[in-house]
Design a protein around this motif. Structure first.
Motif, mmCIF file in Angstrom:
data_model
loop_
_atom_site.group_PDB
_atom_site.id
_atom_site.type_symbol
_atom_site.label_atom_id
_atom_site.label_comp_id
_atom_site.label_asym_id
_atom_site.label_seq_id
_atom_site.Cartn_x
_atom_site.Cartn_y
_atom_site.Cartn_z
ATOM 1 N N PHE A 111 1.056 -1.178 -0.080
ATOM 2 C CA PHE A 111 -0.062 -0.055 0.056
ATOM 3 C C PHE A 111 0.944 1.219 0.072
ATOM 4 N N ILE A 112 1.207 1.944 -1.192
ATOM 5 C CA ILE A 112 2.041 3.117 -1.195
ATOM 6 C C ILE A 112 1.264 4.172 -1.683
ATOM 7 N N LEU A 113 1.555 5.300 -1.179
ATOM 8 C CA LEU A 113 0.960 6.548 -1.161
ATOM 9 C C LEU A 113 1.980 7.662 -2.029
ATOM 10 N N SER A 114 1.320 8.030 -3.347
ATOM 11 C CA SER A 114 2.144 8.885 -4.288
ATOM 12 C C SER A 114 2.526 9.902 -3.602
ATOM 13 N N PRO A 115 3.675 10.609 -3.937
ATOM 14 C CA PRO A 115 3.969 11.994 -3.430
ATOM 15 C C PRO A 115 3.002 12.969 -3.994
ATOM 16 N N ARG A 116 2.397 12.809 -5.111
ATOM 17 C CA ARG A 116 1.421 13.795 -5.618
ATOM 18 C C ARG A 116 0.062 13.843 -4.764
ATOM 19 N N LEU A 117 -0.168 12.680 -4.219
ATOM 20 C CA LEU A 117 -1.155 12.615 -3.214
ATOM 21 C C LEU A 117 -1.038 13.292 -1.981
ATOM 22 N N ILE A 118 0.178 13.029 -1.520
ATOM 23 C CA ILE A 118 0.578 14.025 -0.247
ATOM 24 C C ILE A 118 0.579 15.277 -0.588
ATOM 25 N N GLY A 119 1.024 15.732 -1.773
ATOM 26 C CA GLY A 119 1.321 17.216 -1.998
ATOM 27 C C GLY A 119 -0.076 17.802 -2.346
ATOM 28 N N ALA A 120 -1.181 16.892 -2.862
ATOM 29 C CA ALA A 120 -2.264 17.480 -2.844
ATOM 30 C C ALA A 120 -2.996 17.992 -1.518
ATOM 31 N N GLU A 121 -2.862 16.977 -0.626
ATOM 32 C CA GLU A 121 -3.225 17.458 0.993
ATOM 33 C C GLU A 121 -2.740 18.431 1.539
ATOM 34 N N ILE A 122 -1.360 18.674 1.176
ATOM 35 C CA ILE A 122 -0.679 19.592 1.593
ATOM 36 C C ILE A 122 -1.198 21.021 1.090
ATOM 37 N N ALA A 123 -1.628 21.182 -0.104
ATOM 38 C CA ALA A 123 -2.082 22.237 -0.800
ATOM 39 C C ALA A 123 -3.648 22.616 -0.117
ATOM 40 N N LYS A 124 -4.153 21.500 0.471
ATOM 41 C CA LYS A 124 -5.561 21.788 1.017
ATOM 42 C C LYS A 124 -5.443 22.510 2.414
ATOM 43 N N ILE A 125 -4.211 22.485 2.953
ATOM 44 C CA ILE A 125 -4.193 23.284 4.409
ATOM 45 C C ILE A 125 -4.280 25.006 4.187
ATOM 46 N N PRO A 126 -5.225 25.505 4.686
ATOM 47 C CA PRO A 126 -5.267 26.735 4.632
ATOM 48 C C PRO A 126 -4.130 27.664 4.941
ATOM 49 N N GLY A 127 -3.402 27.147 5.976
ATOM 50 C CA GLY A 127 -2.194 28.075 5.972
ATOM 51 C C GLY A 127 -1.180 28.020 4.721
ATOM 52 N N THR A 128 -1.138 27.147 3.877
ATOM 53 C CA THR A 128 -0.399 27.093 2.687
ATOM 54 C C THR A 128 -0.923 27.759 1.533
ATOM 55 N N ARG A 129 -1.799 28.761 1.676
ATOM 56 C CA ARG A 129 -2.352 29.409 0.539
ATOM 57 C C ARG A 129 -2.093 30.814 0.564
ATOM 58 N N GLY A 130 -1.852 31.414 -0.748
ATOM 59 C CA GLY A 130 -1.373 32.888 -0.762
ATOM 60 C C GLY A 130 -2.667 33.563 -0.917
ATOM 61 N N LEU A 131 -2.353 35.002 -1.142
ATOM 62 C CA LEU A 131 -3.745 35.829 -1.189
ATOM 63 C C LEU A 131 -4.627 35.562 -2.149
ATOM 64 N N ASP A 132 -4.226 34.757 -3.196
ATOM 65 C CA ASP A 132 -5.198 34.326 -4.388
ATOM 66 C C ASP A 132 -5.882 33.246 -4.022
ATOM 67 N N GLY A 133 -5.670 32.606 -2.909
ATOM 68 C CA GLY A 133 -6.281 31.202 -2.578
ATOM 69 C C GLY A 133 -5.591 30.050 -2.803
ATOM 70 N N LYS A 134 -4.538 30.217 -3.786
ATOM 71 C CA LYS A 134 -3.886 28.928 -4.324
ATOM 72 C C LYS A 134 -2.432 28.992 -3.347
ATOM 73 N N PHE A 135 -1.995 27.472 -3.556
ATOM 74 C CA PHE A 135 -0.988 26.981 -2.780
ATOM 75 C C PHE A 135 0.382 28.074 -3.135
ATOM 76 N N SER A 136 1.201 28.564 -1.948
ATOM 77 C CA SER A 136 2.227 29.408 -2.191
ATOM 78 C C SER A 136 3.107 28.716 -1.407
ATOM 79 N N ASP A 137 4.428 28.427 -2.187
ATOM 80 C CA ASP A 137 5.492 28.166 -1.547
ATOM 81 C C ASP A 137 5.995 29.113 -0.202
ATOM 82 N N LEU A 138 5.852 30.386 -0.530
ATOM 83 C CA LEU A 138 6.246 31.442 0.531
ATOM 84 C C LEU A 138 5.330 31.194 1.675
ATOM 85 N N ALA A 139 3.984 31.120 1.766
ATOM 86 C CA ALA A 139 2.912 30.692 2.504
ATOM 87 C C ALA A 139 3.236 29.452 3.344
ATOM 88 N N TYR A 140 3.664 28.311 2.484
ATOM 89 C CA TYR A 140 3.601 27.037 3.153
ATOM 90 C C TYR A 140 5.270 27.133 3.897
#
Length: 649
Positions: A111-140
């Protein structure tokens, strides 16, 4: 309802403690404390607390988890320490072991989890989003800093939660309880009991108790921790802000220089209402100019495909029109000889051929230096004071860095000093309940309690426009028991309370023993030596226990724990009394008369059954991957983290 039947053991923290900040995106089970009961080290290293397959739980893992848990607690209680997590240590270790065991189980079964699936979950965390509501490396990165975690730690936690959600949830969800299994429990809820209850109130035995000096001294010595006064500090604070640099005003030369440099704002200017047609062909432009000289400009431009909205430019200063067209076109339009109604052009620019009609001309004489002086002085004063205040902050900080003490810094910069009374870390003055620390000094209070006697003073930025504060430690009064003389009245009250409780318990126990031996209630109560409330009947169904007032719940619980004819003593904390309960009649319930209750019990049991399935599945997983625990290392880590002598604050 189901607490009457069974209470599942649950840790205060549970598995979810490590991922509290991910609750907005992940669903997880709050799993209980399942003991793996491994008592030897099984050859594990001293820093390895447990091993599940190839997955390890190290001392560093536990330390980081405890640190994160403490940081979250300190958001509500800044004074919290690792000792406040002492009871949560073992459940937390167990939750880490269970997470590693699930990970090892998943790996062993492909049972293996892909890095893309984990990345998608990280992008759902509200604290990782920029002012445009999208994932931001700086916000992360800012999110990681706030949580004091690394990217690898976040990914591992998300992996564990995904595995838990995808493996554990199917095994535990949608538990079902048969009618045959739910019916006996539903019938228990309908069971009815009758009995007798005698109340022995604590207040009946308080009279006549007066402690001697020896009693007080002995009680105080045995309960010193109860009278410990928290650490208190006197802080020396020198506030400074805009009022300290009020003398920073601009000179006449500075005002004049600003006036001359901003002629676009203060100088005379002319505004012209303009209509303009821009076309790519010189002949088309010439035709527009010819028609415009004898008619409406918008109509003249229409054959070239331009509408009235296309040609309407509106009011323009020369500077504005230069940006819209170019310098050459603007010079022609704003030439002194060009008046209202004049057609200018065709003139060529990079945009094409321009034909312009000046619809109207309006002159603005601007402001003289004398008229604009007050406005300019106000603007420059704000900037000069900001600069002066910044210079003052830098001067004070530089002096401190060079070895200046609080007194020297205050004297050199002519700052006013205030001194707080003795304060706790929460800003309370125990000696003056009316004292209230100004809200804007909360940061200064925190900094003041972080200083040691040998530390230099610190400059604290106050919120809003409140300025700054230079903070130094005036006096530190460590936490210690208050002197007996200072708390004598409180000690006496506590002594009386305890002696009253002991006396009441002794009398109530004696009465209960007589009743248990067969004495009638009234006869047994008469031996108390004081007037007690008369015996009262008690009657209830089991289902009523949780719906009853807190004061009577212990009595009802005792009634339903006794066999018929038996009696027992039970404390009633919220009623400040003891009660002797005797069950005189038991009437079994029959849930078949209330089918809806059976359905409710089935629904209520579903959550407990799901929890049980999850626990059993986890136990099986741990057995399959062969969890090994290093109990000595677990105990040593606990000693280091949460013991009073070893805890790192």
């Amino acid at each position: 309802m189901l607490d009457s039947f069974r209470r599942l053991s649950k840790s205060k923290i549970g598995t979810g403690i490590l991922v509290a900040f991910l609750v907005a995106i992940l669903a997880s089970f709050a799993l209980g404390d399942i003991s793996s009961t491994r008592n030897s080290n099984f050859g594990l290293g001293s820093s390895t607390l447990a091993k599940a397959g190839d997955e390890e739980v190290t001392e560093q893992d536990v330390s980081r988890a405890m640190e994160q848990a403490l940081n979250r607690i300190r958001q509500q209680n800044p004074a919290a320490t690792y000792q406040d997590l002492a009871t949560d240590y073992l459940p937390l270790v167990q939750s880490l072991i269970e997470g590693r065991a699930l990970g090892a189980f998943a790996k062993n079964n492909g049972f293996i989890l892909s890095p893309r699936l984990i990345g998608a979950e990280i992008a759902k965390i509200p604290g990782t989003r920029g002012l445009d509501g999208k994932f931001s490396d700086l916000a992360y990165q800012q999110f990681l800093g706030q949580q004091r975690m690394t990217d690898g730690e976040v990914r591992r936690l998300i992996s564990q939660q995904l595995i838990q959600r995808l493996i554990l949830t199917p095994a535990a969800a949608e538990a079902r309880l048969s009618i045959g299994m739910a019916s006996p429990y539903a019938s228990m809820l309908l069971e009815e009991r009758e009995g007798e209850m005698a109340i022995v109130p604590i207040s009946a035995f308080a009279a006549g108790l007066k402690p001697s000096d020896a009693d007080l001294a002995s009680f105080y010595t045995a309960n010193k921790a109860r009278y410990t006064v928290p650490e208190q500090r006197i802080l020396r604070i020198a506030r400074f802000g805009p009022t300290d640099v009020a003398g920073a005003v601009p000179s006449d030369q500075e005002i004049a220089a600003y006036y001359n440099a901003n002629q676009a704002t203060y100088g005379a200017k002319e505004t012209r209402v303009i209509s303009q047609a821009v076309v790519p062909d010189a002949k088309v432009a010439a035709a527009i100019a010819t028609r415009a000289r004898t008619g409406d400009f918008a109509a003249a431009a229409q054959p070239a495909g331009l509408s009235a909205a296309d040609v309407s430019v509106g009011p323009q200063t020369r500077a504005q029109f230069v940006e819209l067209a170019n310098e050459k076109v603007a010079a022609a339009v704003f030439a002194p000889a060009v008046n209202a109604g004049t057609i200018v052009g065709p003139i060529q620019s990079d945009l094409g051929w321009h034909v312009i009609r000046v619809e109207s001309v309006k002159g603005d004489p601007g402001k003289s230096l004398a008229t604009a002086r007050t406005e300019i002085a106000a603007k420059l004063s704000v900037n000069k004071r900001k600069t002066a205040l910044g210079d003052l902050v830098n001067r004070i900080q530089d002096g401190i860095d060079e070895g200046q003490g609080f007194a020297d810094a205050v004297a050199k910069n002519k700052l006013a000093v205030s001194e707080t009374p003795l304060l706790t870390a929460q800003g309370k003055a125990l000696g003056d309940p009316q004292y209230k620390l100004p809200a804007e000094l909360a940061g200064a209070l925190k900094s003041g309690f972080e200083l040691t006697p040998d530390d230099k003073p610190v400059v604290e930025t106050l919120p809003g426009e409140a300025g700054f504060a230079l903070v130094a430690l005036g006096r530190d009064q460590p936490a210690a028991p208050a002197p007996l003389d200072a708390v004598r009245a409180r000690v006496a009250s506590d002594w009386v309370t305890k002696q009253t409780l002991l006396k009441t318990r002794s009398v109530a126990t004696a009465i209960a023993a007589k009743i248990a031996a067969g004495a009638p209630f009234a006869q047994a109560l008469a031996t108390a030596g004081v007037n007690l409330p008369p015996v009262s009947p008690i009657r209830a169904r089991r289902i009523q226990i949780e719906q009853s007032p807190p004061a009577v719940v212990p009595a009802l619980q005792m009634l339903f724990s006794l066999s018929q004819g038996k009696s027992r003593l039970v404390p009633l904390p919220s009623a400040n009394a003891f009660a002797i309960i005797r069950a005189t009649k038991i009437v079994p319930g029959n849930a078949m008369t209330q089918p809806s209750l059976i359905g409710r019990v089935q629904g209520q049991f579903q959550q407990g059954a799901s929890q049980e399935y999850a626990l059993q599945f986890l136990a099986a997983v741990q057995a399959e991957v062969r969890v090994k625990r290093n109990e000595a290392a677990i105990a040593a880590t606990r000693q280091r983290l949460v013991s009073p002598t070893g805890a790192a604050q």
